[in-house]
Design an enzyme around this catalytic site. Structure first.
Site, mmCIF file in Angstrom:
data_model
loop_
_atom_site.group_PDB
_atom_site.id
_atom_site.type_symbol
_atom_site.label_atom_id
_atom_site.label_comp_id
_atom_site.label_asym_id
_atom_site.label_seq_id
_atom_site.Cartn_x
_atom_site.Cartn_y
_atom_site.Cartn_z
ATOM 1 N N ASP A 112 -2.412 6.421 -3.803
ATOM 2 C CA ASP A 112 -1.207 5.752 -3.324
ATOM 3 C C ASP A 112 -0.789 4.657 -4.308
ATOM 4 O O ASP A 112 -1.500 4.387 -5.281
ATOM 5 C CB ASP A 112 -1.391 5.219 -1.896
ATOM 6 C CG ASP A 112 -2.366 4.059 -1.803
ATOM 7 O OD1 ASP A 112 -3.141 3.844 -2.751
ATOM 8 O OD2 ASP A 112 -2.364 3.356 -0.776
ATOM 9 N N ASP B 134 -0.811 1.471 -4.662
ATOM 10 C CA ASP B 134 -1.700 0.376 -5.075
ATOM 11 C C ASP B 134 -3.117 0.868 -5.344
ATOM 12 O O ASP B 134 -4.030 0.076 -5.557
ATOM 13 C CB ASP B 134 -1.689 -0.767 -4.065
ATOM 14 C CG ASP B 134 -2.201 -0.356 -2.687
ATOM 15 O OD1 ASP B 134 -2.390 0.851 -2.464
ATOM 16 O OD2 ASP B 134 -2.387 -1.250 -1.839
ATOM 17 N N SER C 131 0.816 -1.203 0.000
ATOM 18 C CA SER C 131 0.000 0.000 0.000
ATOM 19 C C SER C 131 0.857 1.263 0.000
ATOM 20 O O SER C 131 1.604 1.511 -0.927
ATOM 21 C CB SER C 131 -0.962 -0.032 1.189
ATOM 22 O OG SER C 131 -1.908 1.005 1.099
#
Length: 579
Positions: free
Chosen positions: A307, A309, A148
């Site tokens: 972000d 992902d 992430s």
């Protein structure tokens, strides 16, 4: 279970086929017992969003062997299913981090050894698309290789269940237990990729799923007449922060009618170094540095960042002085929710059984907004899987219609064709909201101030205590033990009117009267204070941190800012006393 660190380390050193980069790291530990203990003294745990940690050699690291072990647990679990369910297979996606593709392929190779089909993307793709793919291809599970918004040295492993939501606690625990039984990481069988392709156990996916996702995404935007007129007039900057957002966001925006935007070119490169920011996290100002520079150059109304992902979204709005104001996750969620409910009400499409779902550490402003439209608010534990579980329940019972779900940590979901937070959807709707306010001669920040004026001035913040070393998990637990032992009766001069212990599932009022909390057990404490402020304390499920959340409210902006400053100091004192 106690681990013989030195013996385990030596067993790793003796492996012949180990990748060179891991051999080099093992050699660097030879005369460094602290580093060796940290790498081999514990095993990675599954938290609220799967397994996440720093990459490297060791049981306490993300590497091909711990990825294989986790996958062996999933495969053994799927071996207990009916042949039909087992053959539904697993969807696999990955982000732009170091070794992500390698970990994804090793996941498929372990599944192949169990005769389980895999559907793996041909290149980097977002978290929400992995969730979508499980539902679209009707696979039994999904695996997303991602850390992430964590720094570049991290990676992770997230498992999705048959409904596309993050794997619920019970099957997740079963998978972890089976993984732990595969204690000899080097004995886990894999099938070579060419053999899997020949046996039709590995399927490559990509554009076919992209097109299906983008078709579903067309349902996200609400006011198409507004978009037709004002979409091309909205000037904004978008950055995928070196990650997967670039795969779908630009196409989704174009198809929705947004053409007058620019992308930060450097950050549209899939670079695992995240070269201009330590934390590729849209909640941090540093992540917006390049977007701000470009925004000023092109006079952009809004800056949007996802972000790496593409499950989290952050935004900044241009102020009258030309500077940009970053919005918090709670503020973005409140703006989105207010727009959704208002637009649906105006269009006559607001259902009578509508429900909004949020985490227990997210703003109560959203509750006020929902109530004003006659919409119920459902609070769940932190972790988007709990929001996904609510959506599944609503589909099964028909008692409620899902309208919006969010967490304060910059995660939002508008349409349930995905069962995780979705920054692609959020980008599309946030751009529509910005276009709406532009049509009114306002900015989203102006819109936020109007919301505050109507419902009250809400302010939230989070602080945390970071732990390190092999005893980090134990130290985190000790903080929670102290809280339960000492029992806060007041905080910052305000009486605790209600204490909620989510581990014992009990709510206790100031008179000692108790009631049951109808949520899964979780190591969380929440306190409601006399002035309407709330405090929540919980260990992070993805990092060695104990997080402290505060939400407060006042009738005026000056009043809430004073309370905010006071409570910020009080939380810092509490952290020092507990840790």
């Amino acid at each position: 279970m106690s681990i013989d660190v030195k013996k385990t380390y030596q067993s790793w050193c003796q492996q012949v086929n180990m990748p060179v980069y891991l051999k080099r790291e093992l050699a660097s530990m030879k005369d460094n017992p602290t580093k060796m203990k940290d790498a081999f003294g514990a095993q990675l745990n599954f938290g609220t969003a799967g397994m996440r940690g720093t990459m490297g050699a060791g049981l306490n690291r993300i590497n091909i062997y711990t990825v294989r072990q986790a996958t062996e647990g999933l495969a053994n679990y799927m071996d207990t299913l009916s042949p039909k369910d087992k053959q539904r297979g697993v969807a696999i996606s990955y982000d732009s981090r170091y070794h992500s593709r390698e970990f994804a392929e090793n996941t498929a190779m372990v599944l192949g050894a169990h005769n389980i089909p895999s559907y793996i993307f041909d290149d980097i793709h977002p978290v929400p698309e992995c969730s979508f793919t499980v539902r679209h291809l009707h696979t039994f599970a999904g695996v997303m290789i991602t850390a992430s918004h964590n720094p570049k040295q991290y990676n992770g492993y997230k498992i999705y269940g048959p409904d596309g939501g993050q794997m619920p606690p019970k099957p997740s625990a079963m998978i972890v237990n089976r993984a732990r039984k595969a204690s000899d990481l080097f004995a886990i069988k894999t099938m070579p990729i060419p053999e899997m392709r020949q046996k039709h156990l590995m399927h490559i996916i990509g554009e076919d799923v992209d097109e299906a996702y983008l078709k579903a995404a067309k349902s996200v935007n609400i006011n198409h007449d507004l978009l037709k007129k004002w979409g091309p007039k909205l000037k904004f900057v978008y950055t995928p922060l070196y990650g997967t957002g670039k795969v779908l966001a630009r196409r989704a925006l174009r198809e929705a009618g947004f053409t007058n935007y620019v992308i930060v070119p450097q950050q549209a490169i899939a670079d695992p170094e995240f070269p201009d920011t330590v934390h590729p996290n849209p909640q941090y100002p540093e992540a917006f540095r390049m977007a701000i520079q470009l925004g000023k150059k092109v006079n952009a109304d809004v800056l949007i960042a996802t972000d790496p992902d593409a499950d989290r979204l952050g935004a900044a709005v241009r102020q009258p002085n030309g500077e940009y104001k970053l919005l918090t996750g709670n503020q973005i969620a409140s703006i989105l929710l207010n727009y959704i409910l208002k637009a649906k009400k105006n269009a006559g499409t607001l259902p009578k059984n509508g429900r909004v779902v949020k985490s227990i550490v997210s703003t109560e402003l959203a509750t006020k907004i929902a109530e004003s439209y006659g919409v119920e608010m459902k609070n769940v534990l932190t972790g988007f899987k709990y929001i996904g579980q609510q959506i599944k329940e609503y589909e099964q019972t028909g008692k409620h219609t899902f309208l919006f779900g969010f967490e304060e940590s910059y995660g939002y979901l508008i349409k349930p064709f995905v069962r995780d937070k979705d920054a692609i959807q959020s980008t599309m709707l946030l751009a529509e909201v910005a276009a709406y306010y532009k049509s009114k001669g306002m900015t989203m920040y102006d819109g936020l101030q109007a919301i505050y004026k109507k419902y009250g001035y809400f302010k939230e913040f989070q602080d945390s205590k970071l732990f390190s070393g092999i005893n980090a998990q134990k130290d985190m637990q000790n903080v929670m033990v102290k809280l339960r032992k000492d029992h806060l009766t007041s905080f910052n001069g305000q009486k605790v009117e209600k204490e909620q212990d989510f581990l014992s599932s009990t709510t206790t009022d100031a008179n000692g009267k108790t009631s049951k909390i109808n949520l899964p057990k979780s190591n969380v404490m929440k306190y409601w204070l006399a002035d309407g402020t709330w405090l929540t304390v919980r260990p992070s499920g993805t990092e060695p941190r104990v997080r402290f959340y505060i939400g407060t409210v006042d009738k005026t902006n000056d009043g809430v800012m004073k309370r905010f400053a006071s409570y910020k100091k009080a939380v810092a004192k509490l952290i020092k006393a507990l840790a």
